[in-house]
Design an enzyme around this catalytic site. Structure first.
Site, short mmCIF file in Angstrom:
data_model
loop_
_atom_site.label_atom_id
_atom_site.label_comp_id
_atom_site.label_asym_id
_atom_site.label_seq_id
_atom_site.Cartn_x
_atom_site.Cartn_y
_atom_site.Cartn_z
N SER A 40 0.85 -1.14 -0.21
CA SER A 40 0.09 0.03 -0.10
C SER A 40 0.70 1.32 0.10
O SER A 40 0.38 2.38 0.15
CB SER A 40 -0.77 0.08 1.32
N CYS A 130 -14.64 -6.92 19.18
CA CYS A 130 -15.73 -6.17 18.85
C CYS A 130 -17.22 -6.80 19.62
O CYS A 130 -17.97 -5.74 19.94
CB CYS A 130 -16.17 -6.10 17.37
N GLN A 157 -23.30 -10.91 13.85
CA GLN A 157 -22.32 -10.27 13.76
C GLN A 157 -22.15 -9.89 12.18
O GLN A 157 -22.07 -10.81 11.18
CB GLN A 157 -20.79 -11.00 14.25
N ARG A 236 -22.46 -15.32 12.05
CA ARG A 236 -22.04 -14.44 11.23
C ARG A 236 -23.44 -14.24 10.35
O ARG A 236 -23.85 -15.16 9.94
CB ARG A 236 -20.84 -14.73 10.32
N HIS A 243 -22.96 -4.85 14.68
CA HIS A 243 -23.17 -6.02 15.24
C HIS A 243 -24.53 -5.98 16.30
O HIS A 243 -24.69 -5.04 16.92
CB HIS A 243 -21.96 -6.37 16.10
N1 NAP Z 1 -13.20 -5.27 11.98
C1 NAP Z 1 -13.79 -5.27 13.12
O1 NAP Z 1 -14.82 -5.49 13.41
C2 NAP Z 1 -12.62 -5.51 14.29
C3 NAP Z 1 -12.96 -5.47 15.53
C4 NAP Z 1 -12.28 -5.89 16.39
C5 NAP Z 1 -10.75 -5.93 16.40
N2 NAP Z 1 -10.72 -6.29 14.95
C6 NAP Z 1 -8.95 -6.49 14.46
O2 NAP Z 1 -8.54 -5.24 13.78
C7 NAP Z 1 -7.49 -5.80 12.88
C8 NAP Z 1 -7.56 -5.33 11.53
O3 NAP Z 1 -8.83 -5.83 11.14
P1 NAP Z 1 -9.47 -4.97 9.75
O4 NAP Z 1 -10.96 -5.35 9.89
O5 NAP Z 1 -9.24 -3.46 9.70
O6 NAP Z 1 -8.81 -5.98 8.62
P2 NAP Z 1 -8.39 -5.27 7.07
O7 NAP Z 1 -9.64 -4.65 6.66
O8 NAP Z 1 -8.23 -6.64 6.47
O9 NAP Z 1 -7.22 -4.56 7.19
C9 NAP Z 1 -6.15 -5.03 7.30
C10 NAP Z 1 -4.78 -3.91 7.66
O10 NAP Z 1 -3.78 -4.62 8.15
C11 NAP Z 1 -2.39 -4.15 7.04
N3 NAP Z 1 -1.76 -5.29 6.99
C12 NAP Z 1 -1.87 -6.59 7.05
N4 NAP Z 1 -0.79 -7.34 7.17
C13 NAP Z 1 0.22 -6.49 7.05
C14 NAP Z 1 1.62 -6.22 7.51
N5 NAP Z 1 2.32 -7.52 7.25
N6 NAP Z 1 2.40 -5.31 7.52
C15 NAP Z 1 1.83 -4.02 7.57
N7 NAP Z 1 0.29 -3.94 7.29
C16 NAP Z 1 -0.26 -5.20 7.26
C17 NAP Z 1 -3.35 -3.98 5.78
O11 NAP Z 1 -2.51 -3.34 4.98
P3 NAP Z 1 -2.69 -3.53 3.15
O12 NAP Z 1 -3.62 -2.79 2.79
O13 NAP Z 1 -1.47 -2.93 2.90
O14 NAP Z 1 -2.53 -5.08 2.98
C18 NAP Z 1 -4.67 -3.57 6.21
O15 NAP Z 1 -4.23 -1.85 6.24
C19 NAP Z 1 -7.50 -7.20 12.88
O16 NAP Z 1 -6.49 -7.71 14.11
C20 NAP Z 1 -8.87 -7.29 13.70
O17 NAP Z 1 -9.07 -8.85 14.41
C21 NAP Z 1 -11.31 -6.13 13.85
#
Ligand code: NAP
Length: 340
Positions: A40, A130, A157, A236, A243
């Protein structure tokens, strides 16, 4: 004087919301960094009315940065969060990696703000799952009044809880139902998510429960009270954001539904919408973009002595992740760093 804040995972669902919420709540930011994977590099992210170019997390130096909000999943967090913390930057992490570590506080600011002072052992603070975050906001004020013995929760969810690829899968599968030749096989989920529900979130454990269900148990005990018994079924559903939870609560002491409604009306972070008429409750489509956890359908459970049922809805990308993380940053600023 404000803070130097890095958003790690800035191109993801949660990271984008973190940037939005920092700007919306006017968090005192002197300098912002948007970090993601090398894929990115240079991608533009919005921060209020500014545009920020994404930098590569792998080569970023956290020295001199105050706070890093991490949202990149447990695998990369394990590599990068300790580096940021060792450089003197306080990490607020959204993955599950540190939530159960006794040396890392797990915080929902409306519920256990006093835990903030435990951050110094590792320079890391964990954000809950969450589905737990919105539930404990509702449970805490009721527990303070009538002492919760047991909770039975069923969740509904949204797919945004599994990241941006899952949102694409629901969208493309839904379109594919109507356009011959454009059918989309499940890849993020083990079964079709469009027009379906899947009673399975995260991996299966030996006792037949799932890790998501276990997280709700372990996190509720760590955040509110280890004596609370909780059993969960996490499902889900084909909703993009928001949620929902049907929560059945058994108390030590009797708690009348009207008193429970009054307690919840006064509680921080909660909005009660509870009219016993068509549409007199909140659905996930209505909570999107809001800060509140909405409580509806408050009613006595007459099958047990001290029972209550409630319906709880919140934006999982906000209270379930980004908002809670920014609220932790605000708490850290107020109670510890005191710069803003
Ligand atoms: N979504 C929810 O409701 C929620 C709630 C609580 C917690 N979380 C947690 O929050 C985290 C992110 O969730 P999300 O829903 O935002 O996921 P997502 O939409 O898939 O986004 C993932 C992000 O992580 C980056 N990333 C992945 N691998 C990486 C690496 N090796 N080095 C640097 N950046 C990396 C991605 O960058 P690129 O775009 O460059 O790949 C992207 O910015 C997870 O741990 C998830 O469990 C999510």
């Amino acid at each position: 004087m404000g803070y130097k804040v890095a958003v790690v995972g800035a191109t993801g669902n949660v990271g984008r919301e973190m940037l939005n919420i920092l700007a919306e709540r006017q968090f005192p930011v002197d300098e912002i960094a948007a970090l993601a994977s090398r894929r990115s590099l240079g991608t533009e992210c919005s921060f209020g009315d500014q545009t920020v170019k994404t930098q590569d997390l792998d080569t970023f130096d956290f020295t001199g940065w105050d706070i890093a909000l991490f949202a990149i999943g447990s695998g990369p967090t394990k590599e990068y969060a300790p580096k940021a913390a060792a450089a003197g930057c306080v990490v607020i992490d959204n993955s599950s990696l540190y939530r159960y570590d006794p040396d890392v506080p797990l915080i929902v600011p409306e519920v256990n703000p006093g835990a903030i002072h435990g951050y110094a052992k590792k320079n890391i603070i964990a954000n809950p799952n969450c589905s737990t975050a919105q539930m404990v906001v509702a449970l805490k004020p009721l527990h303070d009044r009538a002492t919760i013995k047991r909770v039975v929760v069923s969740t509904y969810q949204s797919v945004s809880g599994s990241g941006k690829d899952a949102m694409d899968e629901l969208w493309l599968q839904t379109k594919g139902m109507y356009v011959p030749g454009q059918e989309v096989e499940p890849s993020v989920y083990p079964k079709q998510i469009a027009f379906n529900v899947i009673p399975h979130i995260d991996v299966f454990l030996d006792d037949g429960s799932t890790k998501e269900e276990w997280k709700m148990v372990a996190e509720t005990k760590k955040i509110i009270d280890p004596k609370i018994k909780l059993t969960a079924t996490c499902v889900r559903v084909p909703v993009f954001v928001g949620h929902s939870e049907a929560i059945n609560i058994e108390f030590e002491d009797f708690l009348d539904e009207d008193e429970a409604r009054d307690i919840l009306r006064e509680a921080p972070g909660i909005m009660v919408v509870d009219k016993r008429e068509d549409g007199g409750y909140v659905t996930p489509a209505e909570c999107v973009g809001d800060f509140a956890t909405f409580i509806s359908r408050i009613r006595q459970d007459s099958t047990i002595d001290n029972g209550l049922n409630i319906w709880c809805v919140s934006d999982n990308l906000r209270k379930g992740a980004a908002l809670n993380a920014v609220q932790i940053a605000e708490l850290l600023g107020r109670e510890v760093l005191k710069k803003g």
